[in-house]
Design a protein around this motif. Structure first.
Motif, mmCIF file in Angstrom:
data_model
loop_
_atom_site.group_PDB
_atom_site.id
_atom_site.type_symbol
_atom_site.label_atom_id
_atom_site.label_comp_id
_atom_site.label_asym_id
_atom_site.label_seq_id
_atom_site.Cartn_x
_atom_site.Cartn_y
_atom_site.Cartn_z
ATOM 1 N N GLU A 106 12.061 -1.829 13.624
ATOM 2 C CA GLU A 106 11.189 -0.759 13.136
ATOM 3 C C GLU A 106 9.867 -0.672 13.888
ATOM 4 O O GLU A 106 9.300 0.418 14.034
ATOM 5 N N SER A 107 9.374 -1.783 14.373
ATOM 6 C CA SER A 107 8.067 -1.774 15.040
ATOM 7 C C SER A 107 8.116 -1.127 16.414
ATOM 8 O O SER A 107 7.073 -0.733 16.948
ATOM 9 N N THR A 108 9.295 -0.989 16.996
ATOM 10 C CA THR A 108 9.409 -0.441 18.347
ATOM 11 C C THR A 108 10.097 0.916 18.394
ATOM 12 O O THR A 108 10.015 1.614 19.401
ATOM 13 N N VAL A 109 10.786 1.299 17.316
ATOM 14 C CA VAL A 109 11.520 2.566 17.273
ATOM 15 C C VAL A 109 10.681 3.619 16.560
ATOM 16 O O VAL A 109 10.002 3.320 15.569
ATOM 17 N N VAL A 110 10.731 4.847 17.036
ATOM 18 C CA VAL A 110 9.929 5.909 16.444
ATOM 19 C C VAL A 110 10.251 6.091 14.963
ATOM 20 O O VAL A 110 11.410 6.047 14.546
ATOM 21 N N ASP A 111 9.210 6.253 14.158
ATOM 22 C CA ASP A 111 9.321 6.535 12.716
ATOM 23 C C ASP A 111 9.296 8.054 12.578
ATOM 24 O O ASP A 111 8.231 8.675 12.653
ATOM 25 N N THR A 112 10.448 8.671 12.386
ATOM 26 C CA THR A 112 10.521 10.128 12.394
ATOM 27 C C THR A 112 10.105 10.738 11.063
ATOM 28 O O THR A 112 10.183 10.104 10.012
ATOM 29 N N ALA A 113 9.684 11.988 11.129
ATOM 30 C CA ALA A 113 9.375 12.802 9.951
ATOM 31 C C ALA A 113 9.814 14.229 10.261
ATOM 32 O O ALA A 113 9.790 14.656 11.419
ATOM 33 N N ILE A 114 10.227 14.955 9.224
ATOM 34 C CA ILE A 114 10.697 16.324 9.421
ATOM 35 C C ILE A 114 10.004 17.274 8.460
ATOM 36 O O ILE A 114 9.695 16.913 7.328
ATOM 37 N N SER A 115 9.746 18.490 8.944
ATOM 38 C CA SER A 115 9.206 19.562 8.121
ATOM 39 C C SER A 115 10.103 20.773 8.296
ATOM 40 O O SER A 115 10.418 21.155 9.429
ATOM 41 N N VAL A 116 10.531 21.370 7.185
ATOM 42 C CA VAL A 116 11.444 22.505 7.200
ATOM 43 C C VAL A 116 10.659 23.774 6.870
ATOM 44 O O VAL A 116 9.983 23.841 5.837
ATOM 45 N N PHE A 117 10.759 24.779 7.755
ATOM 46 C CA PHE A 117 10.064 26.050 7.582
ATOM 47 C C PHE A 117 11.072 27.191 7.521
ATOM 48 O O PHE A 117 12.245 27.028 7.873
ATOM 49 N N ASP A 118 10.587 28.347 7.109
ATOM 50 C CA ASP A 118 11.409 29.534 7.280
ATOM 51 C C ASP A 118 11.535 29.812 8.780
ATOM 52 O O ASP A 118 10.914 29.133 9.607
ATOM 53 N N ALA A 119 12.336 30.793 9.154
ATOM 54 C CA ALA A 119 12.647 31.012 10.563
ATOM 55 C C ALA A 119 11.411 31.289 11.410
ATOM 56 O O ALA A 119 11.355 30.942 12.595
ATOM 57 N N THR A 120 10.396 31.897 10.813
ATOM 58 C CA THR A 120 9.197 32.245 11.572
ATOM 59 C C THR A 120 8.197 31.104 11.671
ATOM 60 O O THR A 120 7.276 31.144 12.485
ATOM 61 N N GLY A 121 8.368 30.083 10.826
ATOM 62 C CA GLY A 121 7.407 28.995 10.785
ATOM 63 C C GLY A 121 6.215 29.271 9.914
ATOM 64 O O GLY A 121 5.274 28.476 9.853
ATOM 65 N N ALA A 122 6.230 30.387 9.202
ATOM 66 C CA ALA A 122 5.074 30.766 8.376
ATOM 67 C C ALA A 122 5.029 30.034 7.052
ATOM 68 O O ALA A 122 3.950 29.841 6.477
ATOM 69 N N LYS A 123 6.184 29.631 6.520
ATOM 70 C CA LYS A 123 6.232 29.048 5.180
ATOM 71 C C LYS A 123 6.917 27.687 5.209
ATOM 72 O O LYS A 123 8.052 27.554 5.666
ATOM 73 N N LEU A 124 6.219 26.662 4.729
ATOM 74 C CA LEU A 124 6.803 25.329 4.608
ATOM 75 C C LEU A 124 7.718 25.285 3.397
ATOM 76 O O LEU A 124 7.322 25.648 2.290
ATOM 77 N N LEU A 125 8.969 24.845 3.597
ATOM 78 C CA LEU A 125 9.965 24.828 2.528
ATOM 79 C C LEU A 125 10.271 23.425 2.011
ATOM 80 O O LEU A 125 10.602 23.244 0.847
ATOM 81 N N ALA A 126 10.206 22.426 2.895
ATOM 82 C CA ALA A 126 10.522 21.045 2.518
ATOM 83 C C ALA A 126 9.964 20.120 3.587
ATOM 84 O O ALA A 126 9.704 20.545 4.719
ATOM 85 N N ALA A 127 9.795 18.849 3.237
ATOM 86 C CA ALA A 127 9.284 17.865 4.189
ATOM 87 C C ALA A 127 9.727 16.478 3.767
ATOM 88 O O ALA A 127 9.972 16.227 2.589
ATOM 89 N N ASP A 128 9.818 15.567 4.744
ATOM 90 C CA ASP A 128 10.288 14.225 4.395
ATOM 91 C C ASP A 128 9.898 13.221 5.463
ATOM 92 O O ASP A 128 9.906 13.525 6.664
ATOM 93 N N ASP A 129 9.592 12.019 5.007
ATOM 94 C CA ASP A 129 9.326 10.899 5.909
ATOM 95 C C ASP A 129 10.583 10.047 6.074
ATOM 96 O O ASP A 129 11.195 10.025 7.127
ATOM 97 N N ASP A 130 11.000 9.357 5.005
ATOM 98 C CA ASP A 130 12.171 8.481 5.066
ATOM 99 C C ASP A 130 13.273 8.988 4.151
ATOM 100 O O ASP A 130 13.013 9.716 3.197
ATOM 101 N N ALA A 131 14.508 8.557 4.441
ATOM 102 C CA ALA A 131 15.617 8.861 3.548
ATOM 103 C C ALA A 131 15.355 8.205 2.198
ATOM 104 O O ALA A 131 14.548 7.283 2.068
ATOM 105 N N PHE A 132 16.056 8.678 1.191
ATOM 106 C CA PHE A 132 15.884 8.131 -0.157
ATOM 107 C C PHE A 132 17.252 7.821 -0.755
ATOM 108 O O PHE A 132 18.088 8.723 -0.814
ATOM 109 N N PRO A 133 17.522 6.567 -1.154
ATOM 110 C CA PRO A 133 16.631 5.418 -1.073
ATOM 111 C C PRO A 133 16.400 4.987 0.365
ATOM 112 O O PRO A 133 17.251 5.191 1.227
#
Length: 480
Positions: A106-133
């Motif tokens: 974990e200390s050497t591999v990128v810690d990814t995060a995702i943000s989900v927008f509508d097609a234009t990028g104007a509206k944030l719909l969802a976001a997440d850092d890590d999977a759950f659990p």
């Protein structure tokens, strides 16, 4: 757990949870994502921040086919890569940015995060850092496509950039982007099918068995269509299993950069475990007015037979336009049960039950002990003893109501040679967790002389509706 049990298996076999394309082989964009660098730190705003190549913004995303992984990699600090995905309203999706991260890397591999927008990028719909659990630092979320939505723009970046920290480029900056439709008929999926609002009309839940230890698991997806809707699922305890766990992910929360939310308009759900006669044995609901501080999972001891999981809308949460949920249920084995079978057996420090301590599998200097016990009405105290040495540090993690038990005002206290060293009472919004780690409620207890430690557990009362009287504890003694 999702990546280990589902995504990896899916991509190697082309089956299981997702309705994938016939060719699951990863597709690599022609530029390798190298032109997608941004200039403002890649914050989750979906704007073109200076990059000009494919993947530089929602206006110039990399097209992603459903069910196909795309190899990506960051080449600069604060970089973001954007993908476009065509979707169908009403479908349940999983969207992820998987990596090779493990507990050792974990200390050497990128810690990814995702943000989900509508097609234009104007509206944030969802976001997440890590999977759950959480099983690694790789990001993954479930999302139900709302009415009128036919395309998404998904931003992939690193956690520090996503959360407003100082961006840095990991030694291994590679990731695999994936967006897939969930197959509602899959073996490892139970999908809400009405009518299933009562125990009498419960929907049969699927279970995928495993043998070491004995148990089974399943993913659950559904929608609460109105204020009165309740979804009830029936499960038969697998042979050899002694416990059930139900995950409550952050399905909905304030939509903003740095906050995980699957994008549901229902912030959380209430999970209730019942017997066939309607007796509640475990229940977890969000604290009033502090939904984001709800515990992330329920865990309850079970006996052979049938149990019913009811997923309902928490009190005070009004219906929204996209009230979906996702969860994960698993049956397995629990902590060792206390030896006391009648009240009085370990009710004093002098009669404390000796706790079995074993050497940790990950650190030879640490010894671990685990407890599953009950405090029914009339049984006021439980005590468990273990040896400690000069210089040791004792970490403790215990839960009752935060794990779905009906015990209220659950108190944890540590004594050494009869002298109290530290105590804490569980609340609806915080775990009892003593350690040197981030998020601890109190520090680990430092031992100044060799002796006998006793962990004492008590409860102020038991719920009038939830009959569960169990609690769970883990004790960890680290030698200097």
């Amino acid at each position: 757990m999702r990546n280990a049990l589902i995504l990896v298996g899916l991509l190697s076999t082309g089956s299981a949870l997702y309705a994938c394309s016939s060719d699951p082989a990863p597709a690599t964009p022609s530029d390798g994502g190298t032109e997608a660098a941004t200039t403002d730190g890649g914050k989750a705003d979906a704007k073109n921040d200076g990059g000009t190549g494919p993947g530089s913004s929602c206006a110039n995303p990399i097209p992603a086919d459903l069910g196909t992984q795309i190899d990506g990699a960051f080449t600069a600090e604060g970089q973001s890569v954007y993908y476009s995905v065509k979707v169908t309203p009403g479908d349940f999706m999983v969207i992820s940015a998987d990596t090779e991260a493990t507990a050792d890397t974990e200390s050497t591999v990128v810690d990814t995060a995702i943000s989900v927008f509508d097609a234009t990028g104007a509206k944030l719909l969802a976001a997440d850092d890590d999977a759950f659990p959480r099983v690694s630092t790789a990001a993954s979320l479930d999302y139900k496509i709302p009415a009128g939505t036919t395309a998404l723009c998904v931003q992939v970046t690193d956690f520090d950039t996503w959360s407003g920290g100082t961006p840095k480029l990991a030694a291994d900056p590679s990731f695999k982007f994936f967006a897939g439709k969930i197959d509602t008929a899959a073996e490892v999926v139970t999908f809400d099918a009405e009518p299933n609002d009562t125990t009498a009309a419960a929907q049969a839940g699927k279970l995928k068995a495993f043998t070491t230890p004995p148990g089974a698991y399943n993913y659950i997806f559904g929608t609460l269509k109105d204020a009165a809707d309740v979804d009830v699922f029936k499960f038969t305890v697998p042979t050899g299993a002694t416990s059930v766990s139900v995950e409550v992910p952050p399905i909905g929360a304030p939509l903003q950069s740095g906050k995980s939310s699957y994008g549901s308009t229902m912030a959380r759900f209430t999970a209730t475990i019942k017997k066939a006669d309607g007796t509640i044995v475990s229940e977890l609901a969000p604290p009033a007015g502090q939904v984001e501080k709800m515990s992330g999972s329920l865990s309850s001891p079970v006996e052979p037979g049938d149990y019913f999981l009811a997923i309902s809308r928490p009190a005070g949460i009004a219906p929204g336009a996209n009230d979906f949920y996702s969860s994960f249920i698993s049956f397995g084995t629990s902590n060792p049960a206390e030896a006391e079978t009648t009240s009085g057996g370990n009710d004093t420090i002098a009669t404390a039950q000796a706790l079995t301590m074993t050497t940790s599998k990950t650190d030879p200097k640490v010894k671990d002990g685990y407890i599953l016990a009950h405090l029914p009405t009339g049984d006021t105290l439980d005590n468990f003893s273990f040896p400690v040495g000069n210089g040791d540090k004792v970490s403790v993690a215990c839960s009752a109501a935060r794990d779905g038990s009906g015990l209220q005002a659950f108190k944890v206290e540590l004594f050494v040679d009869g002298v109290s060293k530290q105590s804490e009472t569980e609340t609806a919004t915080a775990d009892v967790a003593w350690s040197a780690g981030t998020g601890a409620s109190k520090p680990a207890v430092a031992i100044t002389a060799a002796g006998t430690a006793v962990l004492q557990l008590s409860a102020g009362s038991v719920s009038n509706t939830n009959t569960g009287t169990y609690y769970l504890c883990g004790v960890h003694v680290a030698a200097p």
